[in-house]
Design a protein around this motif. Structure first.
Motif, PDB file in Angstrom:
ATOM      1  N   LEU A  30      29.871 -21.257  15.574  1.00 19.46           N
ATOM      2  CA  LEU A  30      28.735 -21.962  14.974  1.00 19.46           C
ATOM      3  C   LEU A  30      29.159 -23.325  14.433  1.00 19.46           C
ATOM      4  CD1 LEU A  30      26.961 -19.008  13.147  1.00 19.46           C
ATOM      5  CD2 LEU A  30      26.230 -20.183  15.235  1.00 19.46           C
ATOM      6  N   ASP A  31      30.360 -23.412  13.869  1.00 18.36           N
ATOM      7  CA  ASP A  31      30.854 -24.671  13.352  1.00 18.36           C
ATOM      8  C   ASP A  31      31.072 -25.677  14.483  1.00 18.36           C
ATOM      9  OD1 ASP A  31      31.632 -26.323  11.248  1.00 18.36           O
ATOM     10  OD2 ASP A  31      33.752 -25.861  11.562  1.00 18.36           O
ATOM     11  N   ILE A  32      31.672 -25.237  15.571  1.00 16.82           N
ATOM     12  CA  ILE A  32      31.899 -26.119  16.722  1.00 16.82           C
ATOM     13  C   ILE A  32      30.569 -26.539  17.339  1.00 16.82           C
ATOM     14  CG2 ILE A  32      32.806 -26.179  19.076  1.00 16.82           C
ATOM     15  CD1 ILE A  32      35.137 -24.439  18.022  1.00 16.82           C
ATOM     16  N   LYS A  33      29.625 -25.628  17.387  1.00 15.84           N
ATOM     17  CA  LYS A  33      28.304 -25.936  17.936  1.00 15.84           C
ATOM     18  C   LYS A  33      27.596 -26.991  17.082  1.00 15.84           C
ATOM     19  CE  LYS A  33      23.992 -23.638  19.160  1.00 15.84           C
ATOM     20  NZ  LYS A  33      23.258 -22.387  19.111  1.00 15.84           N
ATOM     21  N   SER A  34      27.703 -26.900  15.758  1.00 13.00           N
ATOM     22  CA  SER A  34      27.054 -27.886  14.890  1.00 13.00           C
ATOM     23  C   SER A  34      27.715 -29.248  15.007  1.00 13.00           C
ATOM     24  CB  SER A  34      27.066 -27.415  13.438  1.00 13.00           C
ATOM     25  OG  SER A  34      28.371 -27.466  12.912  1.00 13.00           O
ATOM     26  N   ILE A  35      29.039 -29.281  15.198  1.00 10.79           N
ATOM     27  CA  ILE A  35      29.725 -30.558  15.380  1.00 10.79           C
ATOM     28  C   ILE A  35      29.270 -31.208  16.679  1.00 10.79           C
ATOM     29  CG2 ILE A  35      31.973 -31.607  15.869  1.00 10.79           C
ATOM     30  CD1 ILE A  35      33.171 -29.603  13.886  1.00 10.79           C
ATOM     31  N   ALA A  36      29.123 -30.426  17.734  1.00 12.52           N
ATOM     32  CA  ALA A  36      28.675 -30.966  19.018  1.00 12.52           C
ATOM     33  C   ALA A  36      27.261 -31.528  18.909  1.00 12.52           C
ATOM     34  CB  ALA A  36      28.735 -29.887  20.098  1.00 12.52           C
ATOM     35  N   SER A  37      26.371 -30.842  18.191  1.00 14.92           N
ATOM     36  CA  SER A  37      25.000 -31.334  18.063  1.00 14.92           C
ATOM     37  C   SER A  37      24.952 -32.580  17.187  1.00 14.92           C
ATOM     38  CB  SER A  37      24.082 -30.247  17.515  1.00 14.92           C
ATOM     39  OG  SER A  37      24.422 -29.932  16.183  1.00 14.92           O
ATOM     40  N   GLU A  38      25.850 -32.690  16.181  1.00 17.23           N
ATOM     41  CA  GLU A  38      25.921 -33.899  15.371  1.00 17.23           C
ATOM     42  C   GLU A  38      26.348 -35.083  16.218  1.00 17.23           C
ATOM     43  OE1 GLU A  38      28.378 -33.815  11.912  1.00 17.23           O
ATOM     44  OE2 GLU A  38      27.182 -32.269  10.978  1.00 17.23           O
ATOM     45  N   GLY A  39      27.298 -34.868  17.092  1.00 22.45           N
ATOM     46  CA  GLY A  39      27.782 -35.940  17.959  1.00 22.45           C
ATOM     47  C   GLY A  39      26.675 -36.488  18.831  1.00 22.45           C
ATOM     48  N   ASN A  40      25.805 -35.629  19.335  1.00 23.40           N
ATOM     49  CA  ASN A  40      24.687 -36.090  20.163  1.00 23.40           C
ATOM     50  C   ASN A  40      23.663 -36.843  19.331  1.00 23.40           C
ATOM     51  OD1 ASN A  40      25.842 -34.887  22.376  1.00 23.40           O
ATOM     52  ND2 ASN A  40      24.657 -33.009  22.188  1.00 23.40           N
ATOM     53  N   ALA A  41      23.438 -36.388  18.106  1.00 26.81           N
ATOM     54  CA  ALA A  41      22.457 -37.044  17.246  1.00 26.81           C
ATOM     55  C   ALA A  41      22.920 -38.445  16.862  1.00 26.81           C
ATOM     56  CB  ALA A  41      22.207 -36.210  15.996  1.00 26.81           C
ATOM     57  N   LEU A  42      24.239 -38.645  16.757  1.00 27.58           N
ATOM     58  CA  LEU A  42      24.747 -39.927  16.315  1.00 27.58           C
ATOM     59  C   LEU A  42      24.805 -40.960  17.429  1.00 27.58           C
ATOM     60  CD1 LEU A  42      27.490 -38.854  13.782  1.00 27.58           C
ATOM     61  CD2 LEU A  42      25.117 -39.462  13.387  1.00 27.58           C
ATOM     62  N   GLU A  43      24.274 -40.648  18.589  1.00 26.87           N
ATOM     63  CA  GLU A  43      24.154 -41.662  19.632  1.00 26.87           C
ATOM     64  C   GLU A  43      23.037 -42.632  19.293  1.00 26.87           C
ATOM     65  OE1 GLU A  43      23.697 -39.584  23.309  1.00 26.87           O
ATOM     66  OE2 GLU A  43      25.742 -38.843  23.288  1.00 26.87           O
ATOM     67  N   ASP A  44      22.107 -42.229  18.423  1.00 26.44           N
ATOM     68  CA  ASP A  44      21.041 -43.100  17.962  1.00 26.44           C
ATOM     69  C   ASP A  44      21.527 -43.870  16.738  1.00 26.44           C
ATOM     70  OD1 ASP A  44      19.274 -42.076  19.879  1.00 26.44           O
ATOM     71  OD2 ASP A  44      18.710 -40.409  18.574  1.00 26.44           O
ATOM     72  N   SER A  45      20.757 -44.856  16.321  1.00 35.35           N
ATOM     73  CA  SER A  45      21.068 -45.575  15.091  1.00 35.35           C
ATOM     74  C   SER A  45      20.863 -44.624  13.917  1.00 35.35           C
ATOM     75  CB  SER A  45      20.173 -46.793  14.952  1.00 35.35           C
ATOM     76  OG  SER A  45      20.417 -47.678  16.026  1.00 35.35           O
ATOM     77  N   TYR A  46      21.662 -44.808  12.868  1.00 30.71           N
ATOM     78  CA  TYR A  46      21.566 -43.900  11.734  1.00 30.71           C
ATOM     79  C   TYR A  46      21.993 -44.577  10.443  1.00 30.71           C
ATOM     80  CZ  TYR A  46      26.628 -43.230  12.408  1.00 30.71           C
ATOM     81  OH  TYR A  46      27.972 -43.421  12.540  1.00 30.71           O
ATOM     82  N   LEU A  47      21.631 -43.942   9.320  1.00 33.69           N
ATOM     83  CA  LEU A  47      22.064 -44.355   7.997  1.00 33.69           C
ATOM     84  C   LEU A  47      23.172 -43.414   7.554  1.00 33.69           C
ATOM     85  CD1 LEU A  47      18.645 -44.931   6.194  1.00 33.69           C
ATOM     86  CD2 LEU A  47      20.199 -46.676   7.068  1.00 33.69           C
ATOM     87  N   LYS A  48      24.327 -43.956   7.213  1.00 32.33           N
ATOM     88  CA  LYS A  48      25.468 -43.171   6.750  1.00 32.33           C
ATOM     89  C   LYS A  48      25.555 -43.304   5.237  1.00 32.33           C
ATOM     90  CE  LYS A  48      29.736 -41.351   7.010  1.00 32.33           C
ATOM     91  NZ  LYS A  48      29.720 -40.239   6.127  1.00 32.33           N
ATOM     92  N   VAL A  49      25.605 -42.181   4.533  1.00 27.57           N
ATOM     93  CA  VAL A  49      25.698 -42.192   3.072  1.00 27.57           C
ATOM     94  C   VAL A  49      27.125 -42.552   2.678  1.00 27.57           C
ATOM     95  CG1 VAL A  49      25.436 -40.837   0.970  1.00 27.57           C
ATOM     96  CG2 VAL A  49      23.880 -40.464   2.876  1.00 27.57           C
ATOM     97  N   VAL A  50      27.269 -43.564   1.814  1.00 20.15           N
ATOM     98  CA  VAL A  50      28.587 -44.013   1.369  1.00 20.15           C
ATOM     99  C   VAL A  50      29.072 -43.180   0.187  1.00 20.15           C
ATOM    100  CG1 VAL A  50      29.867 -45.990   0.447  1.00 20.15           C
ATOM    101  CG2 VAL A  50      28.139 -46.333   2.206  1.00 20.15           C
ATOM    102  N   ASN A  51      28.164 -42.766  -0.668  1.00 24.33           N
ATOM    103  CA  ASN A  51      28.525 -42.009  -1.872  1.00 24.33           C
ATOM    104  C   ASN A  51      29.241 -40.712  -1.522  1.00 24.33           C
ATOM    105  OD1 ASN A  51      25.918 -43.511  -2.218  1.00 24.33           O
ATOM    106  ND2 ASN A  51      26.365 -43.080  -4.350  1.00 24.33           N
ATOM    107  N   ARG A  52      30.086 -40.256  -2.435  1.00 23.27           N
ATOM    108  CA  ARG A  52      30.663 -38.918  -2.301  1.00 23.27           C
ATOM    109  C   ARG A  52      29.561 -37.919  -2.619  1.00 23.27           C
ATOM    110  NH1 ARG A  52      35.360 -38.107  -6.055  1.00 23.27           N
ATOM    111  NH2 ARG A  52      34.952 -36.001  -5.352  1.00 23.27           N
ATOM    112  N   LEU A  53      29.248 -37.069  -1.670  1.00 24.43           N
ATOM    113  CA  LEU A  53      28.124 -36.141  -1.833  1.00 24.43           C
ATOM    114  C   LEU A  53      28.377 -35.133  -2.938  1.00 24.43           C
ATOM    115  CD1 LEU A  53      27.126 -35.552   1.885  1.00 24.43           C
ATOM    116  CD2 LEU A  53      26.131 -37.122   0.240  1.00 24.43           C
ATOM    117  N   ASP A  54      29.638 -34.763  -3.181  1.00 24.10           N
ATOM    118  CA  ASP A  54      29.921 -33.776  -4.227  1.00 24.10           C
ATOM    119  C   ASP A  54      29.769 -34.368  -5.631  1.00 24.10           C
ATOM    120  OD1 ASP A  54      32.128 -35.408  -3.982  1.00 24.10           O
ATOM    121  OD2 ASP A  54      33.599 -33.809  -4.167  1.00 24.10           O
TER     122      ASP A  54
END
Length: 146
Positions: A30-54
């Motif tokens: 499931l972890d590998i599958k989610s990484i693969a789907s993230e990679g496909n989603a990031l082919e589009d333009s996106y906003l990357k959060v700079v802040n530390r989420l924690d």
């Protein structure tokens, strides 16, 4: 009698070990599958959060795929919901026009900052790759993948 109980416990223990190994393999899949789907989603333009989420006292994703007329604010009706008290209910909108992206502040109380400069309300400003967008305590980097 003791031997029978011993045999049963041995097989139960082996079954537990196999179930444990199966659950670990499933989580890895499931972890590998989610990484693969993230990679496909990031082919589009996106906003990357700079802040530390924690360090935030509310939940956010690490990135948000940009689409036309994408709204950001504290209200749950927005495409990107930020539960920061310094973010207005309807804070900003990102527009796409002729393969360019624009950001427009919707009259927010604390403003929207583009590369450290506050933008005027209701006046769309073009954004480019690696521009920094500040909203409340949150900082984004705009990544344009075209």
């Amino acid at each position: 009698m003791f031997e029978l109980i011993s045999q049963i416990l041995k097989y139960v223990f082996i079954l537990i070990i196999y179930l444990f190994i199966f659950s670990i393999l499933r989580l890895m899949y499931l972890d590998i599958k989610s990484i693969a789907s993230e990679g496909n989603a990031l082919e589009d333009s996106y906003l990357k959060v700079v802040n530390r989420l924690d360090s935030l006292n509310f939940k956010m994703q690490e990135h948000y795929v940009v689409k036309d007329n994408m709204t950001l604010g504290r209200s749950s009706k927005n495409d990107i919901v930020i539960k920061d008290k310094f973010v207005s209910k309807n804070h900003l909108v990102i527009l796409e026009n002729n393969d360019s992206y624009y950001i427009e502040d919707l009259g927010s109380a604390n403003g929207t900052f583009l590369n450290g400069v506050r933008i005027e309300a209701h006046e769309p400003v073009e954004i480019f790759d690696n521009d920094k967008i500040g909203v409340g305590f949150i900082q984004f980097i705009f990544v344009e993948n075209r």
